[in-house]
Design an enzyme around this catalytic site. Structure first.
Site, PDB file in Angstrom:
ATOM      1  N   GLU A  43      11.320  36.998  36.337  1.00 26.70           N
ATOM      2  CA  GLU A  43      11.835  36.225  35.471  1.00 26.70           C
ATOM      3  C   GLU A  43      11.598  37.736  33.747  1.00 26.70           C
ATOM      4  OE1 GLU A  43      10.690  32.605  34.033  1.00 26.70           O
ATOM      5  OE2 GLU A  43      11.019  32.020  35.831  1.00 26.70           O
ATOM      6  N   GLU A  67      13.698  28.630  44.687  1.00 30.79           N
ATOM      7  CA  GLU A  67      12.919  27.297  43.700  1.00 30.79           C
ATOM      8  C   GLU A  67      14.363  26.915  43.924  1.00 30.79           C
ATOM      9  OE1 GLU A  67      11.316  28.859  39.514  1.00 30.79           O
ATOM     10  OE2 GLU A  67      10.333  30.544  40.920  1.00 30.79           O
TER      11      GLU A  67
END
Length: 344
Positions: free
Chosen positions: A152, A258
């Site tokens: 991220e 995810e």
């Protein structure tokens, strides 16, 4: 009067929407797939919840530690690494013939206080950064299949996030992270992992541009983790297809890293009916179908971010009711699970 009440009660029960489906749990998901089927694992539940442990062990052949590899857990003090929890999970994986996906080496969240408060020169920051990456990679060398090296790093507008790593090491920290990880374990696959890449084309283009540039310069960078926290409402399937195709055509392994599918993305009062569970199932079927369109050699696997709705991060993170996973809160199979078995 009593007869009318009884009829109304029977009708109410008969019309109550089912969340679960009665499809067989065998063969297991991973046994139907030609790519790994994974799940984020909570070590405490694996150790102390027999129902959780049985279902996890039965259905999945690749595991990602949900939290215990993140910096605050594994590196809580400057000169101390807390290996025991991950070693325990690794032992379980070896015994049960499951692969372990390392998540995550470098992130801007879940940092130990000492790391956030670190004071030093640029050289000292880099030494700390390098030690963190290489100590972990060397400890698990040859035992962890792959690493989410950087997690991220981008904002939604496509710019680099102003994390402590960027502040103290500059934008080159991403390249350095991959170089240090590869030095420590040359055989491990190395991934960049991020969210909203299937929802936000601007962010996806920026990530793809950087990864292609780094790979063209000879960096060991094998794949992309598309987190895929999506919903029954968005994104459109064509957008998901574009994301898969963009990264696969650039030569990267693609990990749906995810996955969960929200059924209540906008929050508020929520009453789910059979239609909602069917929409969730159909969305999952579409994701699998689009994933199977890329080359088999580029499918690293699909990992669900949690086993059951009771284990999902979404309700607490967003303060809303939601039921985004394959099994309900009682670990019973939902329509999405049954549809996945048909789709694999």
């Amino acid at each position: 009067m009593y007869r009318k009440l009884l009829i109304l009660l029977i009708l109410a029960v008969a019309c109550k929407p089912k969340q679960t489906e009665s499809c067989a749990l065998q063969p297991a998901l991973y046994q139907l797939s030609d790519f790994p089927i994974g799940c984020a694992v909570d070590l405490n539940k694996l150790d102390y919840n027999p129902t959780y442990a049985q279902l996890l062990g039965q259905q999945f052949n690749q595991l990602s530690p949900e939290n215990i590899m993140k910096p605050e857990h594994i590196h809580p003090q400057p000169n101390y690494y807390h290996w025991s929890e991950v070693d325990s999970l690794l032992s379980y994986c070896q015994k049960e013939h499951k692969s372990l996906h390392g998540h995550t080496l470098i992130w801007h969240q879940q940092l130990p206080p000492w790391m956030e408060e670190f004071e030093g020169t640029t050289a000292e920051w880099e030494a700390m950064f390098k030690d963190h990456i290489q100590s972990i990679c060397r400890h698990f060398k040859g035992k962890v299949r792959a690493w989410d090296v950087v997690n991220e790093a981008f904002n939604e507008d496509g710019t680099l996030r102003n994390s402590i790593w960027k502040q103290h090491l500059g934008a080159a920290y991403i390249e350095k992270a991959f170089r240090y990880a590869h030095e420590a374990d040359p055989d491990a696959l190395l991934f960049y992992n991020d969210f909203n890449l299937a929802i936000n084309p601007k962010k996806r283009a920026a990530v793809l541009s950087l990864l292609k540039n780094l790979k063209q310069r000879g960096l060991a960078l094998d794949g992309i983790g598309l987190q895929m926290h999506i919903s029954i409402a968005f994104p459109e399937n064509r957008v998901i297809e574009s994301a898969f195709q963009d990264f696969s055509k650039a030569g990267f392994l693609v990990h749906i890293s995810e996955l969960d599918i929200s059924v209540n993305p906008y929050g508020g009062d929520f009453q789910a009916g059979a239609e909602i569970w069917e929409r969730q199932a159909q969305k999952l079927a579409a994701v699998i179908s689009l994933y199977k369109q890329i080359e088999n050699s580029q499918r690293y696997g699909i990992t669900f971010w949690g086993l059951s709705d009771a284990d999902s991060w979404i309700p607490s993170a967003f303060n809303r009711k939601d039921y985004p996973l394959l099994f309900d809160g009682n670990y019973q199979a939902k329509a999405a699970y049954c549809k996945m078995k048909e789709s694999l």
